[in-house]
Enzyme design. Structure first.
Site, PDB file in Angstrom:
ATOM      1  N   TYR D  16       2.467  -1.958  -3.914  1.00 24.65           N
ATOM      2  CA  TYR D  16       2.769  -3.360  -3.621  1.00 24.65           C
ATOM      3  C   TYR D  16       2.929  -3.617  -2.124  1.00 24.65           C
ATOM      4  O   TYR D  16       2.506  -4.652  -1.614  1.00 24.65           O
ATOM      5  CB  TYR D  16       4.028  -3.797  -4.373  1.00 24.65           C
ATOM      6  CG  TYR D  16       3.819  -3.923  -5.865  1.00 24.65           C
ATOM      7  CD1 TYR D  16       2.573  -4.252  -6.395  1.00 24.65           C
ATOM      8  CD2 TYR D  16       4.863  -3.727  -6.758  1.00 24.65           C
ATOM      9  CE1 TYR D  16       2.373  -4.375  -7.766  1.00 24.65           C
ATOM     10  CE2 TYR D  16       4.680  -3.862  -8.137  1.00 24.65           C
ATOM     11  CZ  TYR D  16       3.435  -4.175  -8.626  1.00 24.65           C
ATOM     12  OH  TYR D  16       3.254  -4.305  -9.984  1.00 24.65           O
ATOM     13  N   THR D  17       3.557  -2.698  -1.426  1.00 29.11           N
ATOM     14  CA  THR D  17       3.732  -2.913   0.007  1.00 29.11           C
ATOM     15  C   THR D  17       2.392  -2.826   0.723  1.00 29.11           C
ATOM     16  O   THR D  17       2.087  -3.626   1.608  1.00 29.11           O
ATOM     17  CB  THR D  17       4.719  -1.880   0.580  1.00 29.11           C
ATOM     18  OG1 THR D  17       5.948  -2.004  -0.131  1.00 29.11           O
ATOM     19  CG2 THR D  17       4.963  -2.121   2.048  1.00 29.11           C
ATOM     20  N   CYS D 155      14.447  -2.774   2.065  1.00 30.61           N
ATOM     21  CA  CYS D 155      14.621  -4.198   1.749  1.00 30.61           C
ATOM     22  C   CYS D 155      16.080  -4.547   1.515  1.00 30.61           C
ATOM     23  O   CYS D 155      16.578  -5.535   2.066  1.00 30.61           O
ATOM     24  CB  CYS D 155      13.750  -4.602   0.568  1.00 30.61           C
ATOM     25  SG  CYS D 155      14.026  -3.636  -0.899  1.00 30.61           S
ATOM     26  N   ASN D 321      11.558  -9.363  -0.765  1.00 29.28           N
ATOM     27  CA  ASN D 321      11.692  -7.912  -0.555  1.00 29.28           C
ATOM     28  C   ASN D 321      10.408  -7.257  -0.072  1.00 29.28           C
ATOM     29  O   ASN D 321      10.447  -6.238   0.616  1.00 29.28           O
ATOM     30  CB  ASN D 321      12.186  -7.230  -1.834  1.00 29.28           C
ATOM     31  CG  ASN D 321      11.299  -7.528  -3.022  1.00 29.28           C
ATOM     32  OD1 ASN D 321      11.139  -8.695  -3.391  1.00 29.28           O
ATOM     33  ND2 ASN D 321      10.703  -6.510  -3.599  1.00 29.28           N
TER      34      ASN D 321
END
Lengths: 354, 354, 354, 354
Positions: D16-17, D155, D321
């Site tokens: 996801y990042t 985060c 986040n």
């Protein structure tokens, strides 16, 4: 803001579509928003309602509608007012020679009789209906270049039309037995609270509405009949689901001929290959279009599935109902009419996951 | 637990359907669960997996499958095992003379050819297919009374059949152009993690799957063809949505005759008036069935909408996919076969809102 | 319904708590609901509002409040009316000698000054405050046996008190620096639509409210001070999250002594070992209490975590805000006062997943 | 892409990042992404995993990690690899003289002992820890200008630090009794499926985790201690909630002095007035920060509440986040180190509602 940027007014700026116009125009290289109206919130900064805009528009406050000010300060007006309200303002703004983009249904239909049938009122300006350009660039791009009045499509209608265009245009389906089964998030219902959209009632729901006939069918029938030159009948059955953004049209139809996936794909590609905001989903994950992956963007993801043993095709269109289904599409049409790059302000990449 | 309560085994008790069997049987007045199997969780208490059951089954632990123990201790066996696995156990349990309720697809279809076509395997026990009773009480109540092997219906199939039964049975629709558009929550996908059902990907999605043909269509076609004595073709298009529980079938069809709402209602009432778990939703809020309002219960809410100008009817069935679509319906059939009150253990009122 | 069942009235039956009283009492073996009032829905069947109750209460319709009828027909009255409205009815019903269970805050606090401070009004019946029994069985079971007026606890207060009871009672934490950080689903806000709880705004939110002081702190302080015989200060900070049901209290405090998990567990077990609705979660999945696994039920799941290097303990209580936090707890107290089994009508197993 | 744009590699681009780095860098005016690695998806286009990127990166395919290619083609490398994996690559990339931005925890902590305590391994490059700059521009902007190795913050740590900075820096709270109660969406858990984050289990949950000590506390303690020059103790208690994006830190602390809202606000404004991505929420709707209104953007919304009668303050920070908590913050630090406008590529307006 450059000195030759276009000055834009938004009438009805406190709702969700108004908020999205503000969000998208904030990053438009050639636009300055000079007026945002809201009867309820006069004098409040726009972020008082649109919390996301905190720090974005530092000096923009809601005002009342003032057509004099519109006349003096605006190059274009977006009307994001309720159906039946827009039509009180549109003729006056047109007379000022100002580009008018109406996001309500008030000028979408060419046949005034349909307003009685679907919206329950006699249209007071039937002559204007034919002057309006239906603001779907994928069908009316050329007319939009000279448009003075743009009638921006409904969200369910946009998904319905875009899903069916390749099939209807190429005479691949029977035109009298088409069901557009729509699933749509809660933002489509607008920003006004109601029992039906109260969180505890709406969350996790799968709730049909207008199942005996949804008014957006009229737009879909009008536009597709125009494209194919034959009468098209559309039965639209929308369903409220528990997501916030996004609409999926699953358009079910019966094939006129035996056709396989590869051939079908060619029709889809041919229809949309030059479209900046149409993306075709074909046999890659997640398999079919899902509005989750266009959230916040002006993209429409299109795909299809054929069940050969039965001769049934389903064509899918996934959009963000507030962007390609409303504010984004209106800006796309505005860009064309104003001579901007068609994609100006709209090249937003949707986030994932969201 | 009274001394003459029936002893029940659950094979495959760690998944969602197994968990629901445990939840519902906990309140069944005539049942004692004596065995719950799970290869993965042998030795763990059932609440180790089913956190909701903490404090409910104080001494029940998962064991491995042991047919000897089944033979000695059980009056009935529920199999909640994957398709293709159940069929390895069913013949042996049947031979023990124990009532067998299989929640997989392995014995639902009468025609062995269909297993090749839809499930991709040659059925090893084609002779057993006709001995199995399809466990939908609304169609097979009488046969269930003497059943030895009950093949409990699929969830999408249950919603599809129940929505269409009044229409098909009464020859109200054309039988070759029926689309069952299903929307279903994530629990249907089972308890095993996957990318598709990973929360960030699944939440808020509206994602078609199996759109070129869903295997539950085979059950719907079989059952409705049987009822009407003619061949019925069903095109089923399921969609994953972001709720956890619940399935809605929106079954779109074309009317063979002009019929209004009031007449149509009579057919629905006539079909279902004596059914303990069917509730008809007609012109009261929220307008149409929504699975949100049957969550946790064995009810199926049924309704319809007619679009007269087009001759289209949509019939809706809303169920909890894990209850009327799985565990609850299996217990309902078990009750009938065992001679219990049909509603025993199943008179759960769904909560609202949830 | 047996002839000696107790006749129950619900004043304010169209909201969420009223709906839950109806749901739970439908399965109560000794109760008949004879009256359900709602000014807004007079004459409508209860399922007109509570769609889940379709087919459950066949003849129960909403009526206006009629104290004469209450006087003649009721053995007990549940008031599920807004704060400040209940107190207009309670004294009159008490005078009729009818068991009165008030689910509002109007009789929860013993000190009338606190009504000025937290609720902004002068309490008109300060003498009744001491006659009311605070309806938390885990603290007041014995007094409830003879109660005439039961003041049923607030949902956040219930979670706060149950989480802190083992710590405060055993002098394990400093009493002046306790923060109860609550997370709660949207049903807590009630059934009346609002912008804050409109689905598009509420879904997926994590939104603090009343963060400078939440009125339920007053109940927690009162009850815990009473238990320990010392003044306890509670800072409560609630957060709206996007679930529908459930409240989690994360009560953060500072340990007065070095204590490890095993010793701490003993205090929790000792406090709650005989409680029918308290379940302790300790080092089994999912690790800590989560309201998701008590949905629809009267259970409160309790657990804790110690961070030794810092001397901080957090105690968790997870409840269904509408059940153990409202309707279920009220029925539990009613059962005690009426002499029913304490768990009558309340042995509902929560479903999973939901 | 201009010829003097910076060439960027992303190691670990399928999570996801990594996906968010790709999304944000797609609109960065001075960057070209020349390499995106993923062992699992070698040879697949990036939109094979990141469905949102369909049509955005037309020719970018996942490759294996190849440091030779990195050495030849890259001006900067973002590492979005698991903790304990990054540190195998960082020293080699640094030796190539390439700007290295590590999004893992591997270089965030200065004290190597803390890696043993919180992460369970002996750090192999303790000397590099002091060369790394902790990539929080609000504290380390000047050092970032000359950074070679940027350790991008966690985060929860970002939310914790930003919420507490005005309070700690100005000695307004006691430094030994601070609880950071975090609520966070499911995307924080990463893209790998697990039972805990399987949709049916995660949706609607309110589930504490790491409640006996969360490792991000170490970063918060390090940074705040550095700022104030005294030892700060942080107890962090995170909670998984059912949203997808967003983290809210509710940092509870005890005031060292009597201070009112207006005075407090001045400290917040003074701390953040020149920060491009900090927005202060003070007494306008929705009252306090909510991560819902920063989704997809690099903003951190900050606010506070004081309960005077108790001397408690709670400071809130709401971030996305994956953006301010990961990819966006990494790009912000990269911009500073590279000499770009700090906001390049990051001026995304969050959508509402979403």
């Amino acid at each position: 803001m450059s000195s030759n940027s276009k000055k834009v007014c938004i009438l009805g700026a406190s709702g969700y579509t108004g908020g999205e116009l503000l969000r998208l125009l904030a990053n438009h290289p050639g636009v300055e928003v000079v007026m945002a109206t809201s009867r309820e919130y006069v004098g409040k900064p726009v972020h008082y309602v649109h919390f996301n805009l905190r720090g974005i528009y530092r000096n923009l406050k809601f005002t009342d509608i003032n057509l004099d000010a519109v006349s003096k300060n605006c190059d274009a007006v977006f009307l994001s007012l309720p159906h039946g309200v827009s039509l009180n303002y549109v003729p006056k703004i047109l007379e000022m020679g100002i580009l008018t983009i109406d996001l309500s249904a008030d000028f979408r239909l060419k046949n005034p009789e349909l307003y009685k049938m679907w919206y329950g009122f006699e249209h007071p300006y039937p002559d204007l209906l034919n002057k309006a350009v239906y603001g779907l660039p994928e069908i009316h791009r050329d007319e939009l270049k000279n448009a003075k009045l743009i009638a921006s499509p409904g969200c369910n209608a946009t998904a319905g039309i875009l899903s069916l265009l390749p099939l209807v245009k190429n005479n691949l389906i029977f035109l009298d037995k088409i069901v557009v089964d729509v699933k749509v998030g809660s933002s489509e219902a607008g920003s006004k609270p109601s029992i039906a959209d109260h969180h505890p009632e709406r969350e996790g729901c799968i709730r049909p509405y207008d199942a005996d006939g949804h008014r957006h069918a009229a737009e879909v029938e009008q536009e597709l009949s125009l494209v194919v030159g034959k009468s098209v009948s559309i039965s639209m059955v929308p369903h409220a689901v528990g997501s916030v953004r996004g609409a999926l049209a699953s358009s079910h139809a019966w094939l006129t001929q035996n056709i396989d996936d590869v051939e079908m794909l060619k029709y889809y590609v041919a229809t949309y290959k030059n479209e900046p905001f149409i993306r075709i989903v074909y046999k890659v994950p997640p398999g079919y279009p899902d509005p989750k992956y266009v959230v916040g963007s002006n993209y429409a993801d299109i795909g299809f599935a054929i069940e050969k043993r039965i001769g049934r095709v389903t064509s899918f269109a996934a959009i963000d109902n507030l962007v390609k289904g409303a504010a984004g599409q209106a800006i796309q049409a505005f860009n064309i009419a104003m001579g901007f790059e068609e994609t100006a302000g709209l090249l937003i990449v949707p986030p994932k996951p969201v």
